[in-house]
Scaffold this motif. Structure first.
Motif, PDB file in Angstrom:
ATOM      1  N   ASP A 276       0.820  -1.216   0.000  1.00  0.00           N
ATOM      2  CA  ASP A 276       0.000   0.000   0.000  1.00  0.00           C
ATOM      3  C   ASP A 276       0.856   1.269   0.000  1.00  0.00           C
ATOM      4  O   ASP A 276       0.321   2.379  -0.070  1.00  0.00           O
ATOM      5  N   GLU A 277       2.183   1.104   0.083  1.00  0.00           N
ATOM      6  CA  GLU A 277       3.182   2.163  -0.100  1.00  0.00           C
ATOM      7  C   GLU A 277       3.115   3.283   0.937  1.00  0.00           C
ATOM      8  O   GLU A 277       3.688   4.355   0.734  1.00  0.00           O
ATOM      9  N   ARG A 278       2.477   3.039   2.041  1.00  0.00           N
ATOM     10  CA  ARG A 278       2.456   4.035   3.123  1.00  0.00           C
ATOM     11  C   ARG A 278       3.681   3.790   4.006  1.00  0.00           C
ATOM     12  O   ARG A 278       3.662   2.950   4.886  1.00  0.00           O
ATOM     13  N   LEU A 279       4.742   4.535   3.730  1.00  0.00           N
ATOM     14  CA  LEU A 279       6.013   4.334   4.425  1.00  0.00           C
ATOM     15  C   LEU A 279       6.732   5.665   4.589  1.00  0.00           C
ATOM     16  O   LEU A 279       6.801   6.467   3.653  1.00  0.00           O
ATOM     17  N   SER A 280       7.288   5.890   5.760  1.00  0.00           N
ATOM     18  CA  SER A 280       8.108   7.075   5.987  1.00  0.00           C
ATOM     19  C   SER A 280       9.549   6.808   5.553  1.00  0.00           C
ATOM     20  O   SER A 280      10.103   5.744   5.815  1.00  0.00           O
ATOM     21  N   LEU A 281      10.143   7.776   4.881  1.00  0.00           N
ATOM     22  CA  LEU A 281      11.555   7.725   4.501  1.00  0.00           C
ATOM     23  C   LEU A 281      12.400   8.664   5.362  1.00  0.00           C
ATOM     24  O   LEU A 281      13.548   8.952   5.031  1.00  0.00           O
ATOM     25  N   VAL A 282      11.843   9.131   6.468  1.00  0.00           N
ATOM     26  CA  VAL A 282      12.483  10.134   7.314  1.00  0.00           C
ATOM     27  C   VAL A 282      13.473   9.498   8.280  1.00  0.00           C
ATOM     28  O   VAL A 282      13.222   8.422   8.835  1.00  0.00           O
ATOM     29  N   PHE A 283      14.613  10.179   8.485  1.00  0.00           N
ATOM     30  CA  PHE A 283      15.617   9.822   9.489  1.00  0.00           C
ATOM     31  C   PHE A 283      16.189   8.430   9.255  1.00  0.00           C
ATOM     32  O   PHE A 283      16.275   7.600  10.155  1.00  0.00           O
ATOM     33  N   ALA A 284      16.602   8.189   8.010  1.00  0.00           N
ATOM     34  CA  ALA A 284      17.219   6.903   7.675  1.00  0.00           C
ATOM     35  C   ALA A 284      18.501   6.698   8.482  1.00  0.00           C
ATOM     36  O   ALA A 284      19.248   7.653   8.735  1.00  0.00           O
ATOM     37  N   PRO A 285      18.797   5.466   8.885  1.00  0.00           N
ATOM     38  CA  PRO A 285      19.953   5.212   9.750  1.00  0.00           C
ATOM     39  C   PRO A 285      21.282   5.081   9.017  1.00  0.00           C
ATOM     40  O   PRO A 285      22.332   5.052   9.654  1.00  0.00           O
ATOM     41  N   ALA A 286      21.265   5.001   7.708  1.00  0.00           N
ATOM     42  CA  ALA A 286      22.485   4.714   6.962  1.00  0.00           C
ATOM     43  C   ALA A 286      23.361   5.943   6.770  1.00  0.00           C
ATOM     44  O   ALA A 286      22.887   7.089   6.773  1.00  0.00           O
ATOM     45  N   SER A 287      24.641   5.701   6.549  1.00  0.00           N
ATOM     46  CA  SER A 287      25.606   6.769   6.298  1.00  0.00           C
ATOM     47  C   SER A 287      25.311   7.442   4.953  1.00  0.00           C
ATOM     48  O   SER A 287      24.854   6.798   4.007  1.00  0.00           O
ATOM     49  N   GLY A 288      25.582   8.740   4.870  1.00  0.00           N
ATOM     50  CA  GLY A 288      25.441   9.475   3.619  1.00  0.00           C
ATOM     51  C   GLY A 288      24.030   9.862   3.260  1.00  0.00           C
ATOM     52  O   GLY A 288      23.770  10.314   2.142  1.00  0.00           O
ATOM     53  N   THR A 289      23.095   9.712   4.204  1.00  0.00           N
ATOM     54  CA  THR A 289      21.694  10.001   3.922  1.00  0.00           C
ATOM     55  C   THR A 289      21.304  11.380   4.434  1.00  0.00           C
ATOM     56  O   THR A 289      21.842  11.876   5.426  1.00  0.00           O
ATOM     57  N   TYR A 290      20.334  11.981   3.754  1.00  0.00           N
ATOM     58  CA  TYR A 290      19.710  13.207   4.256  1.00  0.00           C
ATOM     59  C   TYR A 290      18.450  12.784   5.018  1.00  0.00           C
ATOM     60  O   TYR A 290      17.705  11.921   4.550  1.00  0.00           O
ATOM     61  N   PRO A 291      18.174  13.375   6.192  1.00  0.00           N
ATOM     62  CA  PRO A 291      17.112  12.826   7.045  1.00  0.00           C
ATOM     63  C   PRO A 291      15.686  13.258   6.726  1.00  0.00           C
ATOM     64  O   PRO A 291      14.743  12.630   7.205  1.00  0.00           O
ATOM     65  N   LEU A 292      15.495  14.322   5.947  1.00  0.00           N
ATOM     66  CA  LEU A 292      14.137  14.794   5.655  1.00  0.00           C
ATOM     67  C   LEU A 292      13.745  14.439   4.220  1.00  0.00           C
ATOM     68  O   LEU A 292      13.696  15.293   3.340  1.00  0.00           O
ATOM     69  N   VAL A 293      13.479  13.154   3.989  1.00  0.00           N
ATOM     70  CA  VAL A 293      13.149  12.624   2.663  1.00  0.00           C
ATOM     71  C   VAL A 293      11.753  12.010   2.720  1.00  0.00           C
ATOM     72  O   VAL A 293      11.362  11.440   3.740  1.00  0.00           O
ATOM     73  N   ASN A 294      11.008  12.129   1.631  1.00  0.00           N
ATOM     74  CA  ASN A 294       9.642  11.590   1.638  1.00  0.00           C
ATOM     75  C   ASN A 294       9.186  11.210   0.238  1.00  0.00           C
ATOM     76  O   ASN A 294       9.672  11.731  -0.763  1.00  0.00           O
ATOM     77  N   TYR A 295       8.237  10.282   0.174  1.00  0.00           N
ATOM     78  CA  TYR A 295       7.513  10.019  -1.056  1.00  0.00           C
ATOM     79  C   TYR A 295       6.529  11.159  -1.311  1.00  0.00           C
ATOM     80  O   TYR A 295       5.942  11.709  -0.371  1.00  0.00           O
TER      81      TYR A 295
END
Length: 355
Positions: A276-295
């Motif tokens: 159903d694609e309802r997923l947050s992409l915020v505050f990813a734990p991996a290196s090199g990521t920007y934390p305010l990302v969204n679909y």
């Protein structure tokens, strides 16, 4: 093997979608108007899409509006528009109450944290979730507060009150921003949580603005202010000479909203995307990521009263996510990222359910 199979399926279905986009619109000569409203972050992209799609499909007119993500969701539920543009997915409560309404990712976007601090707008101040939570609760009141100074050693911070700026209407940008505060700050999670609207704490001097354009204008007009703005307004942010913060991600790094860090943020969590694609992409734990990302979502009813309209909605949404150089250029212009194969497959599946 699974990844290779997914990519093969992605390519095959993309070829079919390309054929439909090229030839399908010629089948129906009836004039159809599709209505869209919602996210101001998505608005610049929908305006571009509207012009491009109408030229290629003269029998279809796409009417677009920018009323905020919550208004887009509400108007789709009420049956007042065909497409609700939203930076936020449907809440659990709404998804259960309205199972015919789906949240379909069209692209990947991000937010920037911007500020207007005289003399410091040309540098990237470092900020993190707990510090921003402190600013928006009033626990941190001045720019030279110890919490901000500790993140920015060597920077001469002014002893001046901070003016936090937030959205006044139901906003997907607020949804994403408050998710960041919730996921990174236990006290915010316990007291306030996240949503398109929340019960904002009363902070002396705080301002509220309508839409992303309103946020940029409020920040530009107010010295010592800070706020959150959708990345599609990057040109407006630059024209207003606002500063852009480097944010602390889930790996403890301070990163800026670049194509590489936004892509990395989405890739870090995107594989978890459910059907159903309802997923947050915020505050990813991996290196090199920007934390305010969204679909970026199209919120649509799968039960359309008119088969011709249902067909045109499917065609438009399939065209909007079609992997092509042209569509990639539309996304690049507003600093969005195309859907990866896994999410593209899921979005295509959802689009095909619209009848």
């Amino acid at each position: 093997m699974m990844i290779a199979a997914q990519r093969k399926s992605f390519v095959a279905r993309a070829v079919v979608a390309l054929a439909a986009a090229m030839f399908g619109a010629h089948v129906n000569a009836q004039q159809v108007t599709l209505t869209e409203t919602g996210s101001t972050l998505l608005a610049p992209l929908f305006e571009t899409w509207s012009n491009a799609y109408s030229k290629a499909h003269p029998a279809v007119r796409l009417s677009v509006g920018a009323t905020g993500s919550q208004a887009g969701i509400d108007q789709v539920i009420a049956g007042k528009v065909n497409i609700g543009a939203s930076d936020a997915f449907m809440s659990d409560a709404d998804a259960i109450k309205h199972p015919q309404i789906i949240s379909v990712p069209l692209a990947i976007a991000a937010q920037t944290i911007n500020y207007n601090v005289p003399g410091l707008n040309d540098i990237h101040l470092k900020l993190d979730g707990p510090t921003l939570a402190g600013i928006y609760t009033g626990a941190i009141r001045t720019w030279d507060a110890p919490q901000i100074a500790a993140l920015n050693p060597g920077v001469q911070l002014p002893h001046h009150d901070i003016v936090p700026v937030r959205r006044s209407e139901g906003s997907g940008d607020t949804f994403v921003f408050t998710q960041f505060l919730t996921f990174s700050t236990q006290s915010w999670e316990d007291a306030l949580g996240y949503g398109t609207t929340i019960d904002w704490p009363s902070v002396p001097g705080a301002l509220a603005a309508v839409g992303n354009a309103g946020m940029v204008n409020a920040l530009k007009a107010t010295s010592y202010s800070v706020g959150y703005v959708g990345v599609s307004y990057e040109k407006d942010i630059a024209a207003a000479h606002l500063g852009t913060a480097a944010l602390k991600n889930g790996a403890g790094e301070f990163t800026l909203p670049t194509k590489a860090t936004i892509t990395a943020g989405a890739a870090s969590l995107g594989a978890r995307t459910p059907p159903d694609e309802r997923l947050s992409l915020v505050f990813a734990p991996a290196s090199g990521t920007y934390p305010l990302v969204n679909y970026e979502y199209a919120v649509v009813s799968t039960r359309q009263p008119n088969p011709a309209v249902a067909s045109e909605i499917r065609k438009f949404l399939e065209w909007s996510i079609l992997p092509s150089e042209e569509n990639a250029a539309y996304l690049e212009a507003v600093h969005f990222i195309p859907l990866p194969p896994h999410t593209w497959e899921l979005s295509t599946n959802q689009i095909e359910s619209i009848k």
